[in-house]
Design an enzyme around this catalytic site. Structure first.
Site, short mmCIF file in Angstrom:
data_model
loop_
_atom_site.label_atom_id
_atom_site.label_comp_id
_atom_site.label_asym_id
_atom_site.label_seq_id
_atom_site.Cartn_x
_atom_site.Cartn_y
_atom_site.Cartn_z
N THR A 52 11.06 32.90 -14.56
CA THR A 52 11.79 34.08 -14.10
C THR A 52 13.15 34.19 -14.78
OG1 THR A 52 10.71 34.12 -11.94
CG2 THR A 52 12.85 35.19 -12.09
N HIS A 103 16.08 28.74 1.35
CA HIS A 103 15.39 29.81 0.61
C HIS A 103 15.37 31.10 1.42
CE1 HIS A 103 12.77 31.57 -2.34
NE2 HIS A 103 11.84 31.83 -1.44
N LYS A 138 11.20 42.83 -10.95
CA LYS A 138 10.09 42.15 -11.64
C LYS A 138 8.81 42.24 -10.82
CE LYS A 138 10.28 37.32 -10.05
NZ LYS A 138 11.04 37.38 -8.84
N ARG A 163 5.34 40.00 -10.13
CA ARG A 163 4.68 38.71 -10.31
C ARG A 163 3.18 38.89 -10.10
NH1 ARG A 163 6.91 33.63 -9.78
NH2 ARG A 163 8.73 34.45 -8.69
N ASP A 191 0.83 -1.21 0.00
CA ASP A 191 0.00 0.00 0.00
C ASP A 191 0.86 1.27 0.00
OD1 ASP A 191 1.06 -0.06 2.50
OD2 ASP A 191 -0.85 0.15 3.58
N GLN A 192 2.16 1.11 -0.29
CA GLN A 192 3.13 2.21 -0.41
C GLN A 192 3.56 2.82 0.93
OE1 GLN A 192 4.73 2.91 -3.46
NE2 GLN A 192 3.64 0.98 -3.79
#
Length: 310
Positions: free
Chosen positions: A224, A127, A190, A192, A34-35
């Site tokens: 981008t 990030h 820029k 968005r 079932d993973q």
């Protein structure tokens, strides 16, 4: 010291293992019908300093669960210290509430890793740097800048190079690289309109006649980068190359980059490159194995990691 690898990036794990001269520990990570994920450590780790190598890249949820279950197995097997080595930290872009009634998923993932039993985290080019504060355990955020700097110096005359940040949010990262190679800095301003789409509005700086190096932490859709390359060339840039740490490259990104005006997209192997990435004519991969291996070695020996970037 023992190194345990999940399934997200076996090639990088083997490179790091080779750099350190330490074979990967025997660990079976498999799926039930079932993973559901099942992990079995096949050698003794009691009292050991263990490093778990696993990027939480696509499929992010599967790879994250593998990481958590491996950490739990090590904790229950009496490992002395467990360090989660996560070259690509998934969910990092969800680091704040951008609008009402939304989660901060990066904090949730940090809690999961901590409560699973990790004592320390090693990651690469988060990030947002403040994600380190989401963890209640020591967290080292490494930088790919030394690897990129070496590659740029080997391929370009730094007298004619200009480093470019593709957005205002990446200026600190781009400035750090520009300082390393003693190059001027430009910024793409820029706007968005909606997720996954961007419109280049203005170039802050003069790229005329320069070999422009776009620097960022993540390339996902590639929109981008491709728009920024077109804008820089329209302003007279000689060429545009992108150096990006994490090549997520989802959907049609590889085709978009291949047909773009980018001279080359250079990514690291923090995420295992797909067949499409390897076949792309203008996408090249550089290895972070020596950087990650050295950081692991210094962590194991209780030496300074930050001095790697001095």
């Amino acid at each position: 010291m023992k190194i345990v690898a999940g399934n997200s990036n076996r090639a990088l794990a083997e490179e790091i293992s080779s750099y350190l001269g330490a074979p990967l520990a025997k660990c079976q990570v498999r799926r039930f019908a079932d993973q559901e994920i099942f992990v079995e450590l096949q050698e003794n780790v009691r009292g050991e300093d263990v490093f778990v190598l696993q990027s939480t890249s696509f499929p992010a949820n599967d790879h994250l669960m593998e990481l958590l279950i491996v950490i739990d197995a090590l904790r229950r097997s009496s490992a002395k210290r467990i360090t989660a080595v996560v070259p690509y930290f998934g969910y990092a872009r969800q680091d704040r509430r951008a609008s009402g009634r939304t989660p901060i998923s990066a904090k949730l993932v940090a809690n999961l890793i901590t409560h699973a039993g990790a004592h320390r985290v090693l990651t690469l080019d988060l990030h947002a740097g403040q994600i380190q504060g989401f963890f209640d355990i020591p967290t080292d955020n490494l930088f790919a800048a030394p690897v990129m700097t070496r590659d740029i110096k080997e391929r370009y005359s730094t007298d004619n190079v200009m480093v470019v940040s593709p957005d205002v949010g990446g200026v600190v990262r781009a400035r750090a690289l520009a300082k390393r190679i003693d190059a001027p800095l430009a910024i793409v301003d820029k706007r968005r309109d909606k997720p996954g789409e961007s419109e280049v509005m203005n170039i802050i700086g003069d790229p005329s006649g320069r070999d422009c190096i776009l620097v960022d932490d993540i390339v996902d859709s590639g929109g981008t980068l491709c728009n920024a390359a077109e804008a820089l060339l329209a302003e007279g840039a000689k060429s545009v190359t992108a150096y990006i740490t994490h090549g997520v490259l989802s959907g049609g990104a590889v085709a978009r980059v291949s047909s773009s005006k980018l001279k080359e997209l250079v990514i690291t192997n923090s995420i295992e490159p797909t067949a499409a990435v390897l076949a792309a004519p203008n996408i090249r991969t550089i290895s972070i194995a020596p950087l990650m291996g050295e950081a692991i070695s210094r962590t194991a020996l209780e030496q300074s990691v930050s001095s790697l970037f001095g």
